[in-house]
Enzyme design. Structure first.
Site, short mmCIF file in Angstrom:
data_model
loop_
_atom_site.label_atom_id
_atom_site.label_comp_id
_atom_site.label_asym_id
_atom_site.label_seq_id
_atom_site.Cartn_x
_atom_site.Cartn_y
_atom_site.Cartn_z
CE LYS A 53 -17.11 -32.00 35.28
NZ LYS A 53 -18.57 -31.90 35.37
CD GLN A 97 -20.86 -29.08 36.07
OE1 GLN A 97 -20.25 -29.70 35.19
NE2 GLN A 97 -20.86 -29.47 37.34
CG ASP A 120 -22.70 -35.72 32.43
OD1 ASP A 120 -21.77 -36.11 33.16
OD2 ASP A 120 -23.07 -34.53 32.36
N1 GUN Z 1 -22.87 -31.68 38.57
C1 GUN Z 1 -22.30 -32.43 39.56
N2 GUN Z 1 -21.81 -33.58 39.06
C2 GUN Z 1 -22.07 -33.57 37.75
C3 GUN Z 1 -21.81 -34.50 36.70
O1 GUN Z 1 -21.24 -35.59 36.87
N3 GUN Z 1 -22.25 -34.12 35.47
C4 GUN Z 1 -22.91 -32.95 35.24
N4 GUN Z 1 -23.30 -32.69 34.01
N5 GUN Z 1 -23.16 -32.07 36.20
C5 GUN Z 1 -22.75 -32.39 37.44
#
Ligand code: GUN
Length: 287
Positions: A53, A97, A120
């Protein structure tokens, strides 16, 4: 005749090109879009996702702030970091995350994020707006899947869409987005009886199980010319795999996403898009 690939790399590259111009425009207005990530613990998959990311942000000109916390971080410590990021004028997007270590409450943590920085799309406010068709910041994987449908001009109106996932991150938000596009949506999950029957009748199957020892979608389970979106990614027999084998499914499906190179790159692209959107919103709010 074999079906066609839904190429997440191609679609995500187009999204990123558009975002580069949007970032330049924001820069000219003295706004530097900035994403703050919070990673608690050292789970290897989560560490890789967060790193990807950051790299993607850098490529389109989004600044990043990286918060790596130890696995034994307390709720109070995490809350303080989120409060600081909520109040940090340089930060437009906050991503915690998931999953979090067991001592931390995911709902309380996500709910603490300011909805206008919730890139998110997981805060209760943004989930509510999504269910009412009024959302601005939407969960990244579901909106990435929708972006692929739009890119390839796949019309969902009246289509019988079967999803195999009911999570807050994927199945539930996707349900609303599909419905808003006039699909007829069925949400299947681990307790669904006769899953094969649902799959056999589906025009579109969106599968996100992620455990090959429990489930694999094979070409004999789908209808001729079905569209198959494989959201899963897991390691199986030393390889990164989805819920399907692309070479098998594409013999019968009309459109298929590969793994890797399908939904994954779109999730990252939509996170960048949400961050740029949040930065633009901050400009409107701050004036
Ligand atoms: N863990 C797996 N996919 C995601 C996501 O799209 N966002 C977040 N914050 N954690 C994740």
């Amino acid at each position: 005749m074999a079906g066609q690939k839904i190429d997440g790399i191609e679609v995500s590259n187009e999204v990123k090109e558009i975002l580069k111009s949007a970032v330049e425009k924001l820069n000219s207005e003295d706004v530097i879009p900035c994403l703050a990530t919070v990673l608690v613990g050292d789970d290897p998959a989560s560490t890789t996702y967060v790193k990807n990311k950051h790299n993607a942000c850098e490529k389109v000109g989004i600044k990043t702030k990286d918060h790596k916390l130890s696995a034994d971080t307390t709720q109070k410590e995490l809350d303080k970091i989120i409060d600081n990021l909520n109040n940090d004028k340089e930060v437009h997007g906050i991503l915690v995350q998931l999953p979090l270590p067991k001592q931390l409450n995911e709902f309380a943590t996500i709910s603490r994020i300011s909805p206008i920085k919730d890139v998110d799309g997981l805060t209760p406010q943004n989930v509510g707006l999504l269910s009412m068709g009024k959302s601005i910041l939407r969960p990244c994987t579901p909106s990435g899947i929708m972006e692929m449908f739009y890119y390839y001009k796949i019309n969902l109106q009246g289509k019988n869409v079967v999803m195999i996932n009911r999570s807050d991150l994927i199945g539930k938000p996707l349900y609303h987005l599909l419905l808003q596009n006039n699909a007829t949506v069925t949400t299947c999950h681990s307790k669904t009886e006769n899953l094969h029957e649902y799959c056999k009748n589906a025009d579109v199957i969106i599968t996100a199980v992620g455990d090959r020892t429990k489930f694999k979608l094979t070409s004999d389970m789908i209808k001729q010319d079905a569209i198959v979106i494989d959201v899963a990614i897991s390691r199986y027999e030393g390889k990164l795999v989805g819920d399907t084998d692309y070479d098998d499914i594409i013999q019968k499906a009309s459109w298929v996403t590969p793994v890797p190179g399908g939904v994954g790159p779109m999730t990252v692209a939509m996170l960048l898009k949400n961050t740029v959107t949040a930065a633009s919103l901050s400009k409107e709010i701050v004036g």
